[in-house]
Motif scaffolding. Sequence first.
Motif, PDB file in Angstrom:
ATOM      1  N   GLY A   5       0.811  -1.209   0.000  1.00  0.00           N
ATOM      2  CA  GLY A   5       0.000   0.000   0.000  1.00  0.00           C
ATOM      3  C   GLY A   5       0.843   1.256   0.000  1.00  0.00           C
ATOM      4  O   GLY A   5       2.061   1.218  -0.189  1.00  0.00           O
ATOM      5  N   GLU A  14     -13.252  12.247   1.054  1.00  0.00           N
ATOM      6  CA  GLU A  14     -13.079  11.081   1.929  1.00  0.00           C
ATOM      7  C   GLU A  14     -13.429  11.377   3.383  1.00  0.00           C
ATOM      8  O   GLU A  14     -13.389  10.479   4.231  1.00  0.00           O
ATOM      9  N   MET A  60      -3.908   9.398   4.297  1.00  0.00           N
ATOM     10  CA  MET A  60      -4.754   8.232   4.060  1.00  0.00           C
ATOM     11  C   MET A  60      -3.857   7.058   3.704  1.00  0.00           C
ATOM     12  O   MET A  60      -2.940   7.197   2.886  1.00  0.00           O
ATOM     13  N   TYR A  61      -4.133   5.922   4.306  1.00  0.00           N
ATOM     14  CA  TYR A  61      -3.478   4.679   3.894  1.00  0.00           C
ATOM     15  C   TYR A  61      -4.421   3.994   2.917  1.00  0.00           C
ATOM     16  O   TYR A  61      -5.618   3.859   3.185  1.00  0.00           O
ATOM     17  N   GLU A  62      -3.861   3.585   1.773  1.00  0.00           N
ATOM     18  CA  GLU A  62      -4.670   2.839   0.811  1.00  0.00           C
ATOM     19  C   GLU A  62      -3.851   1.689   0.242  1.00  0.00           C
ATOM     20  O   GLU A  62      -2.629   1.751   0.178  1.00  0.00           O
ATOM     21  N   LYS A  63      -4.574   0.655  -0.136  1.00  0.00           N
ATOM     22  CA  LYS A  63      -3.954  -0.495  -0.776  1.00  0.00           C
ATOM     23  C   LYS A  63      -4.813  -0.864  -1.973  1.00  0.00           C
ATOM     24  O   LYS A  63      -6.039  -0.952  -1.854  1.00  0.00           O
ATOM     25  N   ARG A  66      -7.792   1.240  -2.575  1.00  0.00           N
ATOM     26  CA  ARG A  66      -8.880   1.216  -1.583  1.00  0.00           C
ATOM     27  C   ARG A  66      -8.425   1.882  -0.280  1.00  0.00           C
ATOM     28  O   ARG A  66      -7.487   1.403   0.367  1.00  0.00           O
ATOM     29  N   PRO A  67      -9.062   2.969   0.140  1.00  0.00           N
ATOM     30  CA  PRO A  67      -8.729   3.605   1.415  1.00  0.00           C
ATOM     31  C   PRO A  67      -9.003   2.650   2.577  1.00  0.00           C
ATOM     32  O   PRO A  67     -10.067   2.031   2.636  1.00  0.00           O
TER      33      PRO A  67
END
Length: 184
Positions: A5, A14, A60-63, A66-67
């Motif tokens: 991510g 968001e 924001m962390y996303e992988k 996808r947040p």
Amino acid sequence: MESGGQIRDIRDEELELILSWRNAPNVRKNMYTQHEISLDEHLAWWQRVREERKNQKYLMYEKSGRPLGVVSFNDIDVQNERAMWAFYAAPEAPRGTGLAMEFLALDYAFREIGLHKLSCEVLAFNTPVIKLHKRFGFSVEGIFRAHHKIGGEFVDVYRLGMLAGEWKTARPDLEEKLAKMNKG
């Protein structure tokens, strides 16, 4: 760490998603602010964050697009090269999200912000997060006894810290472990 991510700036669209995570009971119970936050209160907080960006950063962390969580840095002290940090994952985030978020947050703190020291505070009953931080190389620097009142009861708060050199030493092994986890 790309397959694990990324962290990036939060987008205004968001904010309601973040509020839903923040108000989830399993997230809220581990925070200093434990009441259910209204949308107006949340938006007012975000406006303050935007106006006072000098000493704080929310990401924001996303992988895979996808947040999945929020990472924050607060009380950033440029002169003394230190800051506080915190994070929380979306309630539906897959297992291992906290590991990836912490790895990326530490890289960001020491490589992007250029900190010498990163600290955090954790409510004493949140032992999984205390263990996670220790796994990454944080040291318990103190316990604030009966420091925070929740539901009429005082709870201890753990203060943990990590120095840039400690992260430099711990990082390669943790990166390898996370890479194996992401393949499996």
